[in-house]
Design an enzyme around this catalytic site. Structure first.
Site, short mmCIF file in Angstrom:
data_model
loop_
_atom_site.label_atom_id
_atom_site.label_comp_id
_atom_site.label_asym_id
_atom_site.label_seq_id
_atom_site.Cartn_x
_atom_site.Cartn_y
_atom_site.Cartn_z
N TRP A 157 0.81 -1.23 0.00
CA TRP A 157 0.00 0.00 0.00
C TRP A 157 0.84 1.27 0.00
CZ3 TRP A 157 1.80 2.66 4.02
CH2 TRP A 157 2.33 1.93 5.09
N ASN A 158 2.12 1.18 0.35
CA ASN A 158 2.83 2.45 0.60
C ASN A 158 3.21 3.20 -0.66
OD1 ASN A 158 4.81 0.54 -0.03
ND2 ASN A 158 6.32 1.45 1.37
N LYS A 181 -2.26 -8.42 -7.58
CA LYS A 181 -3.10 -8.20 -6.41
C LYS A 181 -2.53 -7.00 -5.65
CE LYS A 181 -2.82 -9.26 -2.30
NZ LYS A 181 -3.34 -7.94 -1.77
N PRO A 182 -3.20 -5.85 -5.69
CA PRO A 182 -2.68 -4.68 -4.99
C PRO A 182 -2.96 -4.76 -3.50
CG PRO A 182 -4.75 -4.13 -6.06
CD PRO A 182 -4.43 -5.55 -6.43
N GLY A 235 6.77 -6.31 -0.25
CA GLY A 235 6.07 -6.23 1.02
C GLY A 235 6.99 -6.62 2.15
N SER A 236 6.40 -7.05 3.25
CA SER A 236 7.20 -7.37 4.44
C SER A 236 8.00 -8.66 4.25
CB SER A 236 6.27 -7.52 5.64
OG SER A 236 5.40 -8.63 5.41
N GLU A 257 11.00 -8.01 -2.99
CA GLU A 257 11.43 -6.68 -2.51
C GLU A 257 10.84 -6.53 -1.12
OE1 GLU A 257 13.61 -5.16 -5.88
OE2 GLU A 257 13.41 -4.58 -3.78
N LEU A 258 11.66 -6.70 -0.10
CA LEU A 258 11.14 -6.90 1.24
C LEU A 258 11.49 -5.74 2.18
CD1 LEU A 258 11.92 -10.72 1.48
CD2 LEU A 258 9.86 -9.58 0.64
N CYS A 291 10.33 1.60 2.47
CA CYS A 291 11.25 0.49 2.79
C CYS A 291 12.68 0.97 2.88
CB CYS A 291 11.14 -0.57 1.72
SG CYS A 291 11.49 0.09 0.08
N GLU A 388 11.80 -2.61 11.78
CA GLU A 388 11.47 -1.53 10.84
C GLU A 388 10.37 -0.68 11.47
OE1 GLU A 388 9.62 -2.97 7.24
OE2 GLU A 388 10.89 -1.65 6.07
N GLU A 465 14.92 -4.37 -9.34
CA GLU A 465 13.88 -3.72 -10.16
C GLU A 465 14.42 -2.40 -10.67
OE1 GLU A 465 10.38 -3.63 -7.62
OE2 GLU A 465 9.83 -5.64 -8.30
N1 LIG Z 1 11.74 -3.52 -0.82
C1 LIG Z 1 10.81 -2.77 -1.37
O1 LIG Z 1 10.91 -2.30 -2.52
C2 LIG Z 1 9.57 -2.45 -0.58
C3 LIG Z 1 8.70 -1.51 -1.10
C4 LIG Z 1 7.54 -1.19 -0.36
C5 LIG Z 1 7.28 -1.83 0.85
N2 LIG Z 1 8.16 -2.76 1.31
C6 LIG Z 1 7.93 -3.41 2.59
O2 LIG Z 1 6.52 -3.74 2.74
C7 LIG Z 1 6.15 -3.63 4.11
C8 LIG Z 1 4.98 -2.69 4.24
O3 LIG Z 1 3.98 -3.04 3.32
P1 LIG Z 1 2.76 -3.93 3.79
O4 LIG Z 1 2.41 -3.64 5.18
O5 LIG Z 1 1.70 -3.83 2.75
O6 LIG Z 1 3.41 -5.39 3.73
P2 LIG Z 1 2.63 -6.77 3.78
O7 LIG Z 1 3.67 -7.78 3.57
O8 LIG Z 1 1.76 -6.85 4.97
O9 LIG Z 1 1.66 -6.73 2.49
C9 LIG Z 1 2.19 -6.61 1.21
C10 LIG Z 1 1.22 -7.26 0.23
O10 LIG Z 1 1.15 -8.64 0.56
C11 LIG Z 1 -0.20 -9.03 0.73
N3 LIG Z 1 -0.24 -10.13 1.68
C12 LIG Z 1 -0.21 -10.07 3.03
N4 LIG Z 1 -0.26 -11.33 3.56
C13 LIG Z 1 -0.35 -12.18 2.50
C14 LIG Z 1 -0.45 -13.59 2.36
N5 LIG Z 1 -0.47 -14.41 3.42
N6 LIG Z 1 -0.51 -14.13 1.11
C15 LIG Z 1 -0.49 -13.32 0.02
N7 LIG Z 1 -0.39 -11.97 0.07
C16 LIG Z 1 -0.33 -11.42 1.31
C17 LIG Z 1 -0.90 -7.77 1.19
O11 LIG Z 1 -2.28 -7.85 0.93
C18 LIG Z 1 -0.22 -6.73 0.33
O12 LIG Z 1 -0.79 -6.70 -0.96
C19 LIG Z 1 7.36 -3.07 4.82
O13 LIG Z 1 8.09 -4.11 5.42
C20 LIG Z 1 8.18 -2.45 3.71
O14 LIG Z 1 9.56 -2.39 4.03
C21 LIG Z 1 9.31 -3.08 0.63
O1 LIG Z 2 8.94 1.63 -0.02
C1 LIG Z 2 9.66 1.23 -0.88
C2 LIG Z 2 9.85 1.96 -2.17
O2 LIG Z 2 10.56 1.11 -3.05
C3 LIG Z 2 10.53 3.25 -1.89
S1 LIG Z 2 11.01 4.12 -3.31
O3 LIG Z 2 9.84 4.92 -3.74
O4 LIG Z 2 11.40 3.17 -4.36
O5 LIG Z 2 12.14 4.99 -2.88
#
Ligand SMILES: NC(=O)c1ccc[n+]([C@@H]2O[C@H](COP(=O)([O-])OP(=O)(O)OC[C@H]3O[C@@H](n4cnc5c(N)ncnc54)[C@H](O)[C@@H]3O)[C@@H](O)[C@H]2O)c1
Ligand SMILES: O=C[C@H](O)CS(=O)(=O)O
Length: 486
Positions: A157-158, A181-182, A235-236, A257-258, A291, A388, A465
């Site tokens: 979502w971020n 899936k967003p 995501g996480s 990308e975590l 992230c 984090e 990416e």
């Molecule tokens: N490395 C990167 O480029 C990057 C970029 C943005 C966010 N993030 C990380 O994402 C995290 C924050 O985003 P968030 O809270 O949405 O993370 P999240 O992992 O909770 O959710 C991310 C996505 O995964 C889905 N999801 C959650 N549980 C799932 C499951 N069991 N099966 C399938 N899909 C599932 C969510 O619906 C969402 O679409 C932070 O840790 C951040 O560092 C990393």
């Molecule tokens: O939250 C993670 C994003 O990848 C940050 S950025 O917009 O790419 O800097």
């Protein structure tokens, strides 16, 4: 409601096989504004059956899409880029409404997201193979790269626009098709991208959006369906590990990308004003919900007080409020879960002796707002050293020597981004080579661009990416041995 110039960009149906669809069950879930909790729209609450149909549609669309020349795909992607940039203001408003970031940041994300489409439209034309000197006089060796096939993507979502285009642009440019899936908090940005994709001429089935509040069920279909050859997740780290395990059953390629835990190191030879400016951008962007946000600010003892005072002066000038309000620098956190985590980390640090220099509590602007915060007298035993934060909180740690700073910086299972400010060239090389991270910001607090490889090591992910490297994750290498040549 959000007032748009082009009302059709606010879509409340999912997009599968070129059609706008509701859930089989008829169920939907609410999308709300994190600033005031008001409902913006209802979107379909889909499950495994709809996801399977989206995957099958992507599979049907694959042969014709991959058969186009790279230039034909590039022309369509370029049109998509132009439509997105023409709709930048509307897309930014949708994003601020559903995610909360200030409008100026949202405009920036739309342009950043579009830049990946612009970049990979061209990169798709440069997916070169090899002719290799043969091991036999009667043989010739060729290597070609082909699209990996149907790609499933799960995004957070971020950055509800850019985290989608950062995956879909290279995938489509390489000749793949995709099902996305967003994040459940921010589906409207994704659906607006689908509306513009359709207008750009991206054929039915090539780009599909499945909306759901049941990520586990939809993700379960994406990770188990044998038609899907690639899973790209942002995501996480915890969810990334789960999805990686789920993909093992069909040996899918994964890009992850975590999470991050970025150190931001200020050495005694740093330009302190530049370091403060960099810390402000890195720490407080998107209310600290990125992230690559500085998560631990490490300051050399001799400049600690001067840096802390300068940073405090800058933080005092910040303005908390709705992202639509003029001059606001810090919007709401995404939801109660997010702000409760920030509150827990600050309270735990204070219970162990941290001092709140500024902020340290929820802001009066609303239940999801948190005051930009600076903590001093912090120590490694506090949870925010390892976790984090994902909020507008800057803990300032003190160190004495360069070796101590490097050891502190690397003392984490994460390895996404790290930053440091120094001017001695020997120090810059020593520290750059010693830091265990995929991305370094050296005298720079904002590092993200489509031309450079974005990604982490250790438990921050797999793959890159953006950049010339970004398309590799969506291709397969094929070795061809031509025999019988005399
Ligand atoms: N490395 C990167 O480029 C990057 C970029 C943005 C966010 N993030 C990380 O994402 C995290 C924050 O985003 P968030 O809270 O949405 O993370 P999240 O992992 O909770 O959710 C991310 C996505 O995964 C889905 N999801 C959650 N549980 C799932 C499951 N069991 N099966 C399938 N899909 C599932 C969510 O619906 C969402 O679409 C932070 O840790 C951040 O560092 C990393
Ligand atoms: O939250 C993670 C994003 O990848 C940050 S950025 O917009 O790419 O800097």
């Amino acid at each position: 409601m959000v007032q748009l110039t082009d009302a059709k960009l606010l879509r409340d149906k999912a997009y599968i096989d070129g059609a706008w669809a509701g859930a089989d069950s008829g169920k939907s879930f609410a999308v709300t504004n994190p600033a005031d909790g008001k409902e913006l729209a209802q979107v379909p609450d889909m499950g495994a059956a709809e996801t399977r149909r989206a995957i099958e549609a992507a599979d049907r669309a694959l042969p014709a899409w991959r058969a186009k020349t790279a230039k034909e795909r590039a022309n369509i992607l370029r049109k998509w880029y132009e439509l997105i940039m023409a709709a930048q203001e509307d897309l930014a408003k949708l994003m601020t409404a559903e995610q909360g970031k200030p409008l100026a940041e949202a405009r920036g994300e739309v342009a950043y997201g579009a830049s990946f489409i612009e970049w990979f439209a061209e990169e798709g034309k440069r997916i070169y193979g090899d002719v290799i000197p043969s091991h036999g006089a009667d043989k010739r060796i060729l290597v070609i790269k082909q699209p990996i096939g149907v790609v499933a993507a799960i995004t957070p979502w971020n950055f509800p626009n850019a985290m989608i285009t950062r995956k879909v642009a290279p995938a489509l440019a390489a000749g793949c098709t995709a099902v996305i899936k967003p994040g459940e908090d921010t589906p409207l940005s994704a659906l607006a991208l689908a509306e513009l994709a359709e207008r750009a001429g991206i054929p039915a089935g090539v780009f599909n959006i499945v909306t759901t509040s049941n990520a586990k069920e939809v993700g379960g279909e994406m990770t188990s369906n044998p038609i899907v050859r690639k899973l790209s997740f942002t995501g996480s780290t915890g969810v990334g590990k789960l999805l990686m395990e789920q993909c093992a059953g069909t040996v899918k390629k994964v890009s992850l990308e975590l999470g991050g835990n970025a150190p931001f190191i200020v050495f005694d030879d740093a330009d302190l004003d530049a370091a403060v400016a960099g810390a402000m951008m890195s720490k407080y962007r998107n209310a600290g919900q990125t992230c690559v946000c500085a998560n631990r600010i490490l300051v050399q003892a001799s400049v600690y007080d001067a840096f802390a005072a300068k940073l405090a002066d800058a933080v005092r000038k910040m303005k908390v409020g709705s992202g639509f309000e003029e001059g606001v620098t810090t919007g709401p956190l995404i939801n109660e879960k997010g702000i409760a985590k920030v509150e827990r980390l600050v309270q735990e640090a204070v219970s162990k002796g941290a001092k709140v220099e500024i902020g340290g509590k929820r802001h009066a602007a609303g239940s999801n707002f948190y005051e930009p915060t600076i903590l001093t007298n912090v120590s490694k035993d506090m949870e925010l050293f390892s976790e984090e934060i994902f909020g507008p909180v800057a803990p300032l740690f003190k160190f004495d020597t360069e070796d101590e700073a490097i050891a502190m910086a690397n003392d984490t299972q994460y390895g996404l981004a790290a930053y440091f400010y120094a001017r001695d060239i020997g120090r810059i090389w020593r520290v750059s080579e010693a830091l265990e991270y995929g991305i370094l910001g050296i005298n720079e607090g904002i590092i993200s661009t489509e031309v450079a490889p974005f990604g982490g090591i250790k438990e921050s992910g797999i793959g890159r990416e953006g950049s010339k490297y970004g398309v590799d994750d969506f291709t397969e290498i094929k070795y061809m041995c031509l025999g019988g040549i005399k």
